[in-house]
Write an enzyme that holds these catalytic residues in place. Structure first.
Site, PDB file in Angstrom:
ATOM      1  N   PHE A   1     -19.026 -14.856  25.495  1.00 54.05           N
ATOM      2  CA  PHE A   1     -18.658 -13.334  24.886  1.00 54.05           C
ATOM      3  C   PHE A   1     -17.220 -13.423  24.457  1.00 54.05           C
ATOM      4  O   PHE A   1     -16.955 -12.302  23.924  1.00 54.05           O
ATOM      5  CB  PHE A   1     -19.147 -12.545  25.596  1.00 54.05           C
ATOM      6  CG  PHE A   1     -20.496 -12.305  26.076  1.00 54.05           C
ATOM      7  CD1 PHE A   1     -21.564 -12.782  25.066  1.00 54.05           C
ATOM      8  CD2 PHE A   1     -21.026 -12.047  27.258  1.00 54.05           C
ATOM      9  CE1 PHE A   1     -22.957 -12.670  25.397  1.00 54.05           C
ATOM     10  CE2 PHE A   1     -22.413 -12.208  27.814  1.00 54.05           C
ATOM     11  CZ  PHE A   1     -23.395 -12.496  26.783  1.00 54.05           C
TER      12      PHE A   1
ATOM     13  N   ASP B   1      -9.323   6.256   8.227  1.00 54.41           N
ATOM     14  CA  ASP B   1     -10.573   6.155   8.232  1.00 54.41           C
ATOM     15  C   ASP B   1     -11.264   4.950   8.541  1.00 54.41           C
ATOM     16  O   ASP B   1     -12.194   4.723   9.636  1.00 54.41           O
ATOM     17  CB  ASP B   1     -11.074   6.459   6.708  1.00 54.41           C
ATOM     18  CG  ASP B   1     -10.695   7.690   6.059  1.00 54.41           C
ATOM     19  OD1 ASP B   1     -10.959   8.664   6.932  1.00 54.41           O
ATOM     20  OD2 ASP B   1     -10.082   7.675   5.259  1.00 54.41           O
TER      21      ASP B   1
ATOM     22  N   GLU C   1     -16.199  -5.812  25.439  1.00 55.87           N
ATOM     23  CA  GLU C   1     -15.458  -6.782  25.615  1.00 55.87           C
ATOM     24  C   GLU C   1     -14.128  -6.762  24.663  1.00 55.87           C
ATOM     25  O   GLU C   1     -13.129  -7.271  24.933  1.00 55.87           O
ATOM     26  CB  GLU C   1     -16.363  -8.137  25.267  1.00 55.87           C
ATOM     27  CG  GLU C   1     -17.254  -8.422  26.299  1.00 55.87           C
ATOM     28  CD  GLU C   1     -18.506  -7.683  26.081  1.00 55.87           C
ATOM     29  OE1 GLU C   1     -18.768  -7.189  25.053  1.00 55.87           O
ATOM     30  OE2 GLU C   1     -19.423  -7.904  27.038  1.00 55.87           O
TER      31      GLU C   1
ATOM     32  N   HIS D   1     -26.590 -17.444  26.440  1.00 52.27           N
ATOM     33  CA  HIS D   1     -25.347 -17.293  27.122  1.00 52.27           C
ATOM     34  C   HIS D   1     -24.758 -18.730  27.399  1.00 52.27           C
ATOM     35  O   HIS D   1     -23.671 -18.798  28.264  1.00 52.27           O
ATOM     36  CB  HIS D   1     -26.000 -17.124  28.517  1.00 52.27           C
ATOM     37  CG  HIS D   1     -26.435 -15.646  28.390  1.00 52.27           C
ATOM     38  ND1 HIS D   1     -27.179 -14.613  27.567  1.00 52.27           N
ATOM     39  CD2 HIS D   1     -25.901 -14.407  29.447  1.00 52.27           C
ATOM     40  CE1 HIS D   1     -27.558 -13.589  28.064  1.00 52.27           C
ATOM     41  NE2 HIS D   1     -26.420 -13.122  28.851  1.00 52.27           N
TER      42      HIS D   1
ATOM     43  N   ARG E   1     -19.821 -21.589  36.579  1.00 52.29           N
ATOM     44  CA  ARG E   1     -20.445 -20.589  37.475  1.00 52.29           C
ATOM     45  C   ARG E   1     -20.957 -21.648  38.776  1.00 52.29           C
ATOM     46  O   ARG E   1     -21.018 -21.104  39.903  1.00 52.29           O
ATOM     47  CB  ARG E   1     -21.902 -20.391  36.873  1.00 52.29           C
ATOM     48  CG  ARG E   1     -22.752 -19.832  37.447  1.00 52.29           C
ATOM     49  CD  ARG E   1     -24.258 -19.684  37.031  1.00 52.29           C
ATOM     50  NE  ARG E   1     -24.968 -18.908  38.066  1.00 52.29           N
ATOM     51  CZ  ARG E   1     -26.356 -19.300  38.088  1.00 52.29           C
ATOM     52  NH1 ARG E   1     -26.737 -20.231  37.517  1.00 52.29           N
ATOM     53  NH2 ARG E   1     -27.079 -18.571  38.927  1.00 52.29           N
TER      54      ARG E   1
ATOM     55  N   HIS F   1       0.891  -1.209   0.061  1.00 50.64           N
ATOM     56  CA  HIS F   1      -0.005  -0.057  -0.026  1.00 50.64           C
ATOM     57  C   HIS F   1       0.843   1.254  -0.030  1.00 50.64           C
ATOM     58  O   HIS F   1       1.265   1.591   1.112  1.00 50.64           O
ATOM     59  CB  HIS F   1      -1.023   0.230   1.322  1.00 50.64           C
ATOM     60  CG  HIS F   1      -1.639  -1.248   1.328  1.00 50.64           C
ATOM     61  ND1 HIS F   1      -2.986  -1.229   1.000  1.00 50.64           N
ATOM     62  CD2 HIS F   1      -1.461  -2.454   1.781  1.00 50.64           C
ATOM     63  CE1 HIS F   1      -3.543  -2.385   1.350  1.00 50.64           C
ATOM     64  NE2 HIS F   1      -2.479  -3.295   1.737  1.00 50.64           N
TER      65      HIS F   1
ATOM     66  N   HIS G   1      -4.139   2.668  -3.093  1.00 51.90           N
ATOM     67  CA  HIS G   1      -4.202   2.221  -1.636  1.00 51.90           C
ATOM     68  C   HIS G   1      -3.630   0.742  -1.627  1.00 51.90           C
ATOM     69  O   HIS G   1      -2.728   0.477  -0.864  1.00 51.90           O
ATOM     70  CB  HIS G   1      -5.806   1.977  -1.356  1.00 51.90           C
ATOM     71  CG  HIS G   1      -6.046   1.052  -0.187  1.00 51.90           C
ATOM     72  ND1 HIS G   1      -6.281   1.683   1.104  1.00 51.90           N
ATOM     73  CD2 HIS G   1      -5.953  -0.246   0.004  1.00 51.90           C
ATOM     74  CE1 HIS G   1      -6.366   0.821   1.897  1.00 51.90           C
ATOM     75  NE2 HIS G   1      -6.208  -0.582   1.338  1.00 51.90           N
TER      76      HIS G   1
HETATM   77  C1  LIG Z   1     -10.633  -5.556  10.515  1.00 49.42           C
HETATM   78  C2  LIG Z   1     -10.316  -5.442   8.911  1.00 49.42           C
HETATM   79  N1  LIG Z   1     -11.204  -5.285   8.068  1.00 49.42           N
HETATM   80  C3  LIG Z   1     -10.843  -4.882   6.773  1.00 49.42           C
HETATM   81  C4  LIG Z   1      -9.456  -4.794   6.459  1.00 49.42           C
HETATM   82  C5  LIG Z   1      -9.205  -4.590   4.975  1.00 49.42           C
HETATM   83  N2  LIG Z   1      -8.551  -3.175   4.582  1.00 49.42           N
HETATM   84  C6  LIG Z   1      -7.375  -2.869   4.747  1.00 49.42           C
HETATM   85  S1  LIG Z   1      -7.033  -1.242   4.422  1.00 49.42           S
HETATM   86  C7  LIG Z   1      -8.506  -1.194   4.354  1.00 49.42           C
HETATM   87  C8  LIG Z   1      -9.338   0.271   3.897  1.00 49.42           C
HETATM   88  C9  LIG Z   1      -8.819   1.156   4.948  1.00 49.42           C
HETATM   89  O1  LIG Z   1      -9.253   2.343   4.767  1.00 49.42           O
HETATM   90  P1  LIG Z   1      -8.396   3.698   5.190  1.00 49.42           P
HETATM   91  O2  LIG Z   1      -8.193   3.384   6.824  1.00 49.42           O
HETATM   92  O3  LIG Z   1      -9.174   5.041   4.885  1.00 49.42           O
HETATM   93  O4  LIG Z   1      -6.902   3.603   4.484  1.00 49.42           O
HETATM   94  P2  LIG Z   1      -6.522   4.182   3.521  1.00 49.42           P
HETATM   95  O5  LIG Z   1      -7.137   3.600   2.331  1.00 49.42           O
HETATM   96  O6  LIG Z   1      -7.036   5.642   3.785  1.00 49.42           O
HETATM   97  O7  LIG Z   1      -4.879   4.260   3.519  1.00 49.42           O
HETATM   98  C10 LIG Z   1      -9.446  -2.415   4.403  1.00 49.42           C
HETATM   99  C11 LIG Z   1     -10.880  -2.377   4.244  1.00 49.42           C
HETATM  100  C12 LIG Z   1      -8.690  -4.979   7.424  1.00 49.42           C
HETATM  101  N3  LIG Z   1      -7.366  -4.662   7.288  1.00 49.42           N
HETATM  102  N4  LIG Z   1      -8.837  -5.107   8.872  1.00 49.42           N
HETATM  103 MG   LIG Z   2      -8.569   6.502   4.292  1.00 48.69          MG
END
Ligand SMILES: Cc1ncc(C[n+]2csc(CCOP(=O)(O)OP(=O)(O)O)c2C)c(N)n1
Ligand SMILES: [Mg+2]
Length: 533
Positions: free
Chosen positions: A428, A154, A402, A464, A510, A27, A258
Site C-alpha cells: 500500500f 478548488d 495511507e 496484498h 511478516r 499562473h 490560469h
Molecule cells: C495532483 C495534481 N494534478 C494536476 C495538477 C495540474 N494542475 C495545476 S493547477 C490545476 C487546476 C487547479 O484548479 P484550482 O485549484 O481551482 O486553481 P485555479 O485555477 O483556480 O488557480 C491543475 C489540474 C497538479 N498540479 N497536481
Molecule cells: Mg479554482
C-alpha cells in the site's frame, strides 16, 4: 496617507503578472484573485517575523495551491524576507533561481513545505497542526502557541487526499488549522460545473469543521472571517468568493488567466484597471514601506518568546527537539541483548522490539499506522494515543488513510519537533506514494514502517503481495530503503533511519526469519549498504 488594503494587494497582483510575463510561463490568475485575502491574512493575522523565518513559534503558512507560487514570492519580498529579492522575482521560474515554478521548502526560508501536487498542502498542514498541539502539550503556551494557515484552491479540495485530511483534522479537532478556499469556480478545463457538484461546505461541516463564507476580494471581510475562524474551536474552512485573475479586464474570471502569461496588452489594460501606473517590478515607496512594516509586526512577540525560552529551564531540550536530533545510545545495549539470545523473529516483530527501546530514548518519535497497528507492530507499550483529548499522546490512529497519513507525517516532520513513523503494508505504499515522493523531495525526516514485504505474507494473495514495490521505491531519489534480514539488522536500520536527515522506508517481513547476524560487530554494518556475511 496610508495605502488602502486594495493598493497593498495590487502590489501582489502587479508582481505576479510581471513575473509571469517575464518568464512567459506561470499562473497569474490565482495570486491576482487571492491578493486581497492574502493581504488580510498577512497584515493582520499571521504571526511571524521576517527577520527570523525559523522562529519555532511562528504560524505556519501553506500555499497548497502551489501553482500560484508568485503569491508567496510576492508576499515574502514585500514583507522584507531576505530572499526572494526583486532580482529573484525577475528571474521567476528560471534555472538556478529560488523562485521556482512551484514553492520549494529547500529553496527559500519562509516556504514551509513544497507544494504543487494538489491536495497535499492541506494534508501536510494537518500534520503541522498536529505537531503544534503535540508540542504544546509538552512545552505549554509559553513556548508553543501558533496556528497553521492554508490557501487552497478548488483542485486542492477535489483531490482524494483532501477527503482523508479533512476527516483526520475534524476527528482530531485541530482548531488551529484554518484553510482559506479560493472559491473562484474555475480550474484548468473551465468552470467547476464541468466536474464538481458536491457541496464542499457541507462536506467539511459533516467532518466536524467550522465553515464561513466571505467576499474574498474584500480584505476587511476576509479579516473578520479569519477572526471568527480563530475564535472557533474547530478546524475552519473560510470560503473566499473570488474572481480568478482579478484586475485583468478581459481575461478575469476565465481559465485563460490560469496557466499562461496575460500578454502585453492585457497587462497594460490591467495596470489601467488597477490604477497601477508603474514600470514592471516597481513597487511605490509608500506601499513597500507599509508592507515592510507589517513584516516586522511580530518582532516584539518574538523577543518576548525568546525571553520566555531563556527563562523556561527547557531551552536546550526544546531546541534539540526542534533540531530533530535523535539519541542512539539505546542501540549498543539492545544489540548485546539480541546477540545473547538469537532466535527466529519476523522483522516486523524485531522492529517493535527496537521501538520498545527507541521510544523511551527518543521522545520526539510520534508513531502511527493506517489501521494496521497490530500487523505493523508500530505501537509500543508505553505509547498513549494522540487524541483530541490528549495531544500529548505519541501514537496516531490515522485510520484507513495511507495517503493522508503520509502527507500528515510530512507536515509533522517539517514543522519540527516530531520524528514521525507510520505503518501500513508495503504493497500500500502505492496509496501513499505521492506523499512519499514529497518526503524525498523535501528531505522530511520520517520513517515509513512497511510490513508484509513479500510472498511470505501468506494467504492474503496477490492483491496484498508487493511485487515491484521495493524496486520502485529504491528507484526514488533521496529516500533510504532498508530491508533488514534479521533482528540485528532491523535495529541497525532503525538507528540509521533516526540519524538520517531525510526519509527512510523499512520493508519488514511478516514471517519469522533466521538470525544471520550472531556476532557482535564493531560498527553499524548496515550503514555500509552491503557487507560480507
Ligand atoms: C495532483 C495534481 N494534478 C494536476 C495538477 C495540474 N494542475 C495545476 S493547477 C490545476 C487546476 C487547479 O484548479 P484550482 O485549484 O481551482 O486553481 P485555479 O485555477 O483556480 O488557480 C491543475 C489540474 C497538479 N498540479 N497536481
Ligand atoms: Mg479554482
Amino acid at each position: 496617507m496610508q495605502p488602502t488594503d486594495r493598493r497593498l494587494a495590487n502590489a501582489i497582483r502587479a508582481l505576479a503578472m510581471d513575473a509571469v510575463e517575464a518568464a512567459n510561463s506561470g499562473h497569474p490568475g490565482m495570486p491576482m484573485g487571492m491578493a486581497d485575502a492574502a493581504t488580510a491574512l498577512f497584515t493582520r493575522h499571521v504571526k511571524f517575523d521576517a527577520s527570523d523565518p525559523h522562529w519555532p513559534d511562528r504560524d505556519r503558512f501553506v500555499l497548497s495551491a502551489g501553482h500560484g507560487s508568485m503569491l508567496i514570492y510576492a508576499l515574502l519580498y514585500l514583507l522584507g524576507y531576505q530572499r526572494p529579492t526583486i532580482e529573484d522575482i525577475k528571474h521567476f521560474r528560471q534555472l538556478g533561481s529560488p523562485t521556482a515554478g512551484h514553492p520549494e521548502n529547500f529553496e527559500l526560508p519562509g516556504i514551509e513545505v513544497t507544494t504543487g501536487p494538489l491536495g497535499q498542502g492541506v494534508g501536510m498542514a494537518v500534520g503541522m497542526a498536529i505537531a503544534e498541539r503535540h508540542l504544546n502539550a509538552s512545552y505549554g503556551d509559553e513556548l508553543v502557541d501558533h496556528r497553521t494557515f492554508v490557501i487552497a484552491g478548488d483542485g486542492d479540495l477535489m483531490e482524494g487526499v483532501n477527503h482523508e485530511a479533512v476527516g483526520l483534522a475534524g476527528h482530531l479537532k485541530l482548531g488551529r488549522l484554518i484553510v482559506l478556499w479560493d472559491d473562484n469556480e474555475i480550474t484548468i478545463d473551465g468552470s467547476t460545473d464541468l466536474s464538481r457538484s458536491e457541496d464542499v461546505i457541507a462536506r467539511h461541516e459533516a467532518a466536524g469543521w467550522h465553515t464561513i463564507s466571505c467576499n474574498g476580494l474584500d480584505a476587511g471581510q476576509v479579516s473578520r472571517a479569519i477572526e471568527k475562524a480563530i475564535a472557533d474551536p474547530r478546524p475552519s474552512l473560510i470560503r473566499c468568493k473570488t474572481i480568478i485573475g482579478f484586475g485583468a479586464p478581459n481575461k478575469q474570471g476565465t481559465a485563460a488567466t490560469h496557466g499562461a502569461a496575460l500578454g502585453a496588452d492585457e497587462v497594460a489594460a490591467a495596470r489601467v484597471e488597477l490604477g497601477w501606473d508603474l514600470a514592471p517590478f516597481e513597487v511605490p515607496d509608500d506601499v513597500l514601506g507599509e508592507w515592510r512594516a507589517f513584516g516586522q509586526r511580530g518582532a516584539t512577540e518574538r523577543t518576548s518568546w525568546l525571553e520566555r525560552l531563556e527563562a523556561s529551564g527547557k531551552k536546550d531540550e526544546f531546541l534539540a527537539r526542534i533540531a530533530g536530533k535523535a539519541d542512539d545510545s539505546w542501540l549498543k545495549p539492545y544489540l548485546d541483548q539480541l546477540l545473547a539470545d538469537p532466535k527466529p523473529l519476523a522483522t516486523r516483530k524485531a522492529s517493535e522490539m527496537a521501538l520498545e527501546v527507541i521510544n523511551p530514548a527518543v521522545p520526539a518519535t510520534v508513531g502511527g499506522s493506517a489501521d494496521l497497528t497490530g500487523s505493523n507492530n508500530t505501537k509500543t507499550k508505553g505509547l498513549e494515543p494522540l487524541t483530541a483529548d490528549n495531544y500529548g499522546g505519541r501514537y496516531i490512529y490515522y485510520g484507513i488513510r495511507e495517503f493522508g497519513m503520509a502527507a500528515a507525517m510530512n507536515g509533522l516532520a517539517l514543522h519540527g519537533g516530531a520524528i514521525p513513523y507510520g505503518g501500513t503494508f508495503l504493497v500500500f505504499t502505492d496509496y501513499a506514494r505521492p506523499a512519499i515522493r514529497l518526503s524525498a523531495l523535501q528531505k522530511a525526516k520520517l520513517i515509513y514502517v512497511m510490513t508484509h514485504d513479500s510472498v511470505g505474507l501468506g494467504e492474503d494473495g496477490p492483491t496484498h503481495q508487493p511485487i515491484e514495490h521495493l524496486q520502485s521505491l529504491r528507484a526514488m531519489p533521496q529516500i533510504d530503503v532498508y530491508r533488514p534480514a534479521d533482528a540485528v539488522e532491523t535495529a541497525e536500520c532503525w538507528a540509521l533511519a533516526l540519524q538520517s536527515d531525510g526519509p527512510s522506508i523499512l520493508a519488514l517481513t511478516r514471517q519469522n526469519v533466521t538470525p544471520v547476524r550472531t556476532e557482535a560487530a564493531s560498527q553499524n554494518l548496515c550503514a555500509r549498504g552491503a557487507y560480507r556475511l
